[in-house]
Scaffold this motif. Structure first.
Motif, PDB file in Angstrom:
ATOM      1  N   LYS A 254       5.402  15.871   0.911  1.00 18.81           N
ATOM      2  CA  LYS A 254       6.430  14.964   1.431  1.00 18.81           C
ATOM      3  C   LYS A 254       6.232  13.594   0.816  1.00 18.81           C
ATOM      4  CE  LYS A 254       7.937  15.217   5.639  1.00 18.81           C
ATOM      5  NZ  LYS A 254       8.061  15.156   7.113  1.00 18.81           N
ATOM      6  N   LYS A 255       7.309  12.822   0.777  1.00 10.16           N
ATOM      7  CA  LYS A 255       7.212  11.462   0.250  1.00 10.16           C
ATOM      8  C   LYS A 255       6.502  10.560   1.252  1.00 10.16           C
ATOM      9  CE  LYS A 255       9.923   7.681  -1.729  1.00 10.16           C
ATOM     10  NZ  LYS A 255       9.162   6.641  -1.024  1.00 10.16           N
ATOM     11  N   LEU A 256       5.619   9.721   0.754  1.00 12.10           N
ATOM     12  CA  LEU A 256       4.970   8.717   1.589  1.00 12.10           C
ATOM     13  C   LEU A 256       6.007   7.679   1.997  1.00 12.10           C
ATOM     14  CD1 LEU A 256       2.422   7.337   2.766  1.00 12.10           C
ATOM     15  CD2 LEU A 256       2.052   6.316   0.502  1.00 12.10           C
ATOM     16  N   PRO A 257       6.265   7.506   3.305  1.00 15.07           N
ATOM     17  CA  PRO A 257       7.286   6.540   3.738  1.00 15.07           C
ATOM     18  C   PRO A 257       6.945   5.135   3.254  1.00 15.07           C
ATOM     19  CG  PRO A 257       6.674   7.978   5.547  1.00 15.07           C
ATOM     20  CD  PRO A 257       5.686   8.239   4.438  1.00 15.07           C
ATOM     21  N   CYS A 258       7.973   4.452   2.752  1.00 10.39           N
ATOM     22  CA  CYS A 258       7.753   3.154   2.113  1.00 10.39           C
ATOM     23  C   CYS A 258       8.778   2.127   2.575  1.00 10.39           C
ATOM     24  CB  CYS A 258       7.806   3.360   0.600  1.00 10.39           C
ATOM     25  SG  CYS A 258       8.006   1.888  -0.393  1.00 10.39           S
ATOM     26  N   THR A 259      10.043   2.505   2.688  1.00 12.40           N
ATOM     27  CA  THR A 259      11.112   1.579   3.084  1.00 12.40           C
ATOM     28  C   THR A 259      11.321   1.625   4.596  1.00 12.40           C
ATOM     29  OG1 THR A 259      12.863   3.241   2.922  1.00 12.40           O
ATOM     30  CG2 THR A 259      12.265   2.066   0.904  1.00 12.40           C
TER      31      THR A 259
ATOM     32  N   VAL B  25       0.827  -1.203   0.000  1.00  8.61           N
ATOM     33  CA  VAL B  25       0.000   0.000   0.000  1.00  8.61           C
ATOM     34  C   VAL B  25       0.866   1.258   0.000  1.00  8.61           C
ATOM     35  CG1 VAL B  25      -1.629   1.343   1.390  1.00  8.61           C
ATOM     36  CG2 VAL B  25      -1.967  -1.118   1.108  1.00  8.61           C
ATOM     37  N   LEU B  26       1.872   1.281   0.861  1.00 11.98           N
ATOM     38  CA  LEU B  26       2.704   2.474   1.018  1.00 11.98           C
ATOM     39  C   LEU B  26       3.580   2.743  -0.198  1.00 11.98           C
ATOM     40  CD1 LEU B  26       3.767   1.806   4.710  1.00 11.98           C
ATOM     41  CD2 LEU B  26       2.182   3.568   3.941  1.00 11.98           C
ATOM     42  N   CYS B  27       4.016   1.708  -0.868  1.00  7.10           N
ATOM     43  CA  CYS B  27       4.933   1.876  -2.001  1.00  7.10           C
ATOM     44  C   CYS B  27       4.211   1.971  -3.337  1.00  7.10           C
ATOM     45  CB  CYS B  27       5.936   0.723  -2.045  1.00  7.10           C
ATOM     46  SG  CYS B  27       6.943   0.566  -0.556  1.00  7.10           S
ATOM     47  N   HIS B  28       2.900   1.893  -3.329  1.00  3.06           N
ATOM     48  CA  HIS B  28       2.149   1.925  -4.577  1.00  3.06           C
ATOM     49  C   HIS B  28       2.332   3.274  -5.271  1.00  3.06           C
ATOM     50  CE1 HIS B  28      -1.396   2.058  -7.252  1.00  3.06           C
ATOM     51  NE2 HIS B  28      -1.206   0.745  -7.325  1.00  3.06           N
ATOM     52  N   GLU B  29       2.589   3.238  -6.558  1.00  2.00           N
ATOM     53  CA  GLU B  29       2.952   4.450  -7.307  1.00  2.00           C
ATOM     54  C   GLU B  29       1.876   5.542  -7.215  1.00  2.00           C
ATOM     55  OE1 GLU B  29       4.300   5.780 -11.849  1.00  2.00           O
ATOM     56  OE2 GLU B  29       3.905   3.662 -11.362  1.00  2.00           O
ATOM     57  N   GLU B  30       0.616   5.173  -7.363  1.00  2.00           N
ATOM     58  CA  GLU B  30      -0.456   6.164  -7.322  1.00  2.00           C
ATOM     59  C   GLU B  30      -0.606   6.763  -5.929  1.00  2.00           C
ATOM     60  OE1 GLU B  30      -3.387   8.412  -9.330  1.00  2.00           O
ATOM     61  OE2 GLU B  30      -1.873   7.016 -10.099  1.00  2.00           O
ATOM     62  N   GLU B  31      -0.501   5.914  -4.897  1.00  2.00           N
ATOM     63  CA  GLU B  31      -0.578   6.411  -3.520  1.00  2.00           C
ATOM     64  C   GLU B  31       0.592   7.345  -3.225  1.00  2.00           C
ATOM     65  OE1 GLU B  31      -3.203   6.040  -1.964  1.00  2.00           O
ATOM     66  OE2 GLU B  31      -4.122   4.128  -2.503  1.00  2.00           O
ATOM     67  N   GLN B  32       1.767   6.987  -3.701  1.00  2.00           N
ATOM     68  CA  GLN B  32       2.938   7.840  -3.522  1.00  2.00           C
ATOM     69  C   GLN B  32       2.709   9.223  -4.154  1.00  2.00           C
ATOM     70  OE1 GLN B  32       6.469   7.383  -2.479  1.00  2.00           O
ATOM     71  NE2 GLN B  32       5.643   5.785  -1.147  1.00  2.00           N
ATOM     72  N   LYS B  33       2.206   9.217  -5.361  1.00  2.00           N
ATOM     73  CA  LYS B  33       1.972  10.465  -6.090  1.00  2.00           C
ATOM     74  C   LYS B  33       0.947  11.340  -5.358  1.00  2.00           C
ATOM     75  CE  LYS B  33       0.051  12.049 -10.512  1.00  2.00           C
ATOM     76  NZ  LYS B  33      -0.540  11.591 -11.804  1.00  2.00           N
ATOM     77  N   ASN B  34      -0.143  10.735  -4.919  1.00  2.00           N
ATOM     78  CA  ASN B  34      -1.211  11.497  -4.267  1.00  2.00           C
ATOM     79  C   ASN B  34      -0.777  12.031  -2.891  1.00  2.00           C
ATOM     80  OD1 ASN B  34      -2.856  11.017  -6.456  1.00  2.00           O
ATOM     81  ND2 ASN B  34      -3.889   9.257  -5.527  1.00  2.00           N
ATOM     82  N   PHE B  35      -0.017  11.249  -2.175  1.00  2.00           N
ATOM     83  CA  PHE B  35       0.467  11.697  -0.860  1.00  2.00           C
ATOM     84  C   PHE B  35       1.401  12.894  -1.030  1.00  2.00           C
ATOM     85  CE2 PHE B  35       3.135  11.651   2.929  1.00  2.00           C
ATOM     86  CZ  PHE B  35       2.246  11.356   3.957  1.00  2.00           C
ATOM     87  N   GLN B  36       2.298  12.802  -1.991  1.00  2.00           N
ATOM     88  CA  GLN B  36       3.238  13.900  -2.263  1.00  2.00           C
ATOM     89  C   GLN B  36       2.474  15.181  -2.609  1.00  2.00           C
ATOM     90  OE1 GLN B  36       6.854  13.741  -2.324  1.00  2.00           O
ATOM     91  NE2 GLN B  36       6.673  15.968  -2.485  1.00  2.00           N
TER      92      GLN B  36
END
Length: 477
Positions: A182-187, A166-177
């Motif tokens: 800020k970048k959605l934490p993933c790692t 969920v956290l690393c998903h490209e669309e979720e990352q884009k929308n969170f940013q």
């Protein structure tokens, strides 16, 4: 040789054999020694019993049996307290919570172990190689003195369990940013860098209703960004709230400052009130169960494993079930990091947290034979070989040479967050009044969690109660 001479020879030989059997052979014969232990029922103690049954071989040659009562966490203190105070002397060995030490030492139930350590320099060396924060929490009474009562059984800290899919998903990352800049934490490393404000943002961002898009698919159920302890039972909410209070510059009543350290003006300081307000504010982004005061460590784990939460702060001791496909829908989608922190005035991360985990303790009526076998078992348990095996099966070790070994971080995905957290661990009180302090505090926190009381009123009530109780006990002047 005459028949009579032969008969006398046989008689003499028989007499010598009987003497050997009655003397030397009896002193060398094995005995059966039974150790009866009370433990909380969860993976770290189940692993311990499994190791004992499958691997442990007493050096004495005796037959040693470990009879274990596995007690559910919510009932653990009351069951053990009832046993000890009844006088039944059922248990020789207890996996005690750290905050019980004062009450059960002063009650005459827990045995001091300094003499056992001093009699065995190698064992003392192992004991002193334990990280000072768990050692102080699990072994010392009064707190942070050299009066020792416990051997660490399982050390534990709170970490961040997260859904990488969920956290690393490209669309979720884009929308969170786009929403937070800020970048959605993933790692794991990005989780380590999270503040509580970042954690709140994740909570707000992932509030999704059933059918809403989540990581490119319609959500199968209502979904939430975050979860942590918010339970009235035992110590659940206190364990999470204490960390936030410490991180934000507040404090709980400090037993090491008795009798001059105060509760009023400390427990309800502006910093502590602000920390509790932050804790309460984030509950709106958690599953609705949190607002009922029943979000204990098991319920947060269950909701996370059911795939209903993006991030969950919980104890490592409950991590195994999250990795098991039989109990977790997200077993193959996990990443772990340190619990969020607070940026200090100098820009450095402050990570204080309330330590978890438990020590072994011996009861004062345990016999010399039982003590000898119990100590030998603890020495075996704390040996590097077994500590490595324990960690490789989901446990943890606070022994420096074990957790600093490069292979330690390979055992479980959360182990990368283990050693960095040890320096930030504090503990709740160890004084005999701990259960009264804890019960009243949990009741008050529950009123705040369920929306019946604000943060300032809650901490004012707690501070007043603690001031009165501890003054009557002579711990505050």
């Amino acid at each position: 040789m005459t028949v009579m001479t032969k008969m006398k020879g046989f008689a003499a030989a028989a007499s010598l054999a009987a003497t050997l059997l009655a003397g030397g052979a009896s002193t060398a014969s094995a005995e059966e020694v039974v150790l009866t232990m009370a433990v909380p029922d969860w993976p770290p103690t189940r692993i311990m019993k499994k190791f004992f049954d499958e691997q442990y071989k007493p050096k004495s040659g005796n037959t040693v049996k470990l009879e274990v009562d596995f007690i559910p966490w919510p009932d653990f203190y009351t069951r053990v307290n009832a046993s000890l105070t009844s006088g039944e002397q059922k248990y020789n060995f207890i996996v005690s919570d750290s905050q019980w030490l004062g009450a059960f030492v002063e009650g005459g139930y827990f045995r001091k172990i300094n003499d056992l350590l001093e009699a065995d320099p190698e064992f003392m060396k192992t004991f002193k190689s334990i990280h000072p924060n768990p050692l102080n929490a699990y072994a010392t009474y009064p707190h942070k003195t050299e009066n020792y009562y416990g051997f660490p059984q399982f050390p534990d800290v709170l970490v961040n369990f997260a859904r990488s899919d969920v956290l690393c998903h490209e669309e979720e990352q884009k929308n969170f940013q786009a929403k937070y800049g800020k970048k959605l934490p993933c790692t794991g490393e990005e989780l380590d860098a999270m503040t509580w404000d970042d954690f709140r943002n994740v909570g707000e961002f992932f509030m999704r209703k059933k059918g809403d898009m989540l990581a490119g698919q319609p959500a199968e159920d209502d979904f939430y960004g975050i979860a942590y302890q918010a339970g009235k039972g035992y110590d659940f909410s206190s364990m999470q709230i204490n960390g936030l209070i410490w991180q934000m510059g507040g404090n709980i009543w400090d037993e090491t400052q008795a009798p001059t350290g105060q509760a009023e003006g400390v427990v309800n300081s502006p910093e502590a009130v602000k920390a509790l307000e932050k804790y309460l504010d984030m509950i709106q982004f958690m599953p609705p169960l949190a607002k009922t005061g029943t979000m204990d460590i098991f319920k947060t784990a269950e909701l996370f494993q059911e795939g209903k939460v993006a991030m969950n702060i919980n104890w490592i001791g409950l991590g195994e079930a999250a990795l098991d496909p039989k109990t977790s829908k997200v077993a193959d989608k996990l990443v772990f990091g340190q619990m969020p922190g607070t940026l200090g005035p100098d820009g450095q991360m402050v990570r204080w947290s309330n330590i978890g985990g438990q020590p072994f303790v011996l009861t004062t009526w345990t016999t010399d034979a039982q003590i000898k076998e119990a100590v030998e078992f603890v020495k075996w348990w704390l040996s590097p070989e077994i500590q490595h095996q324990f960690a490789a099966n989901g446990g943890q070790s606070a022994i420096k040479e074990v957790y600093e070994d490069p292979k330690y971080v390979t055992y479980r995905p959360w182990n990368r967050a283990w050693a960095p957290q040890l320096d930030w661990q504090k503990d709740v009180w160890h004084v005999p009044q701990f259960f009264e302090l804890l019960t009243q505090q949990q009741d008050q926190f529950d009123l705040a969690i369920t929306g019946k009381q604000d943060a300032k009123t809650t901490l004012d009530n707690i501070a007043k109660f603690q001031q009165n109780l501890l003054t009557e006990a002579g711990l505050i002047q």
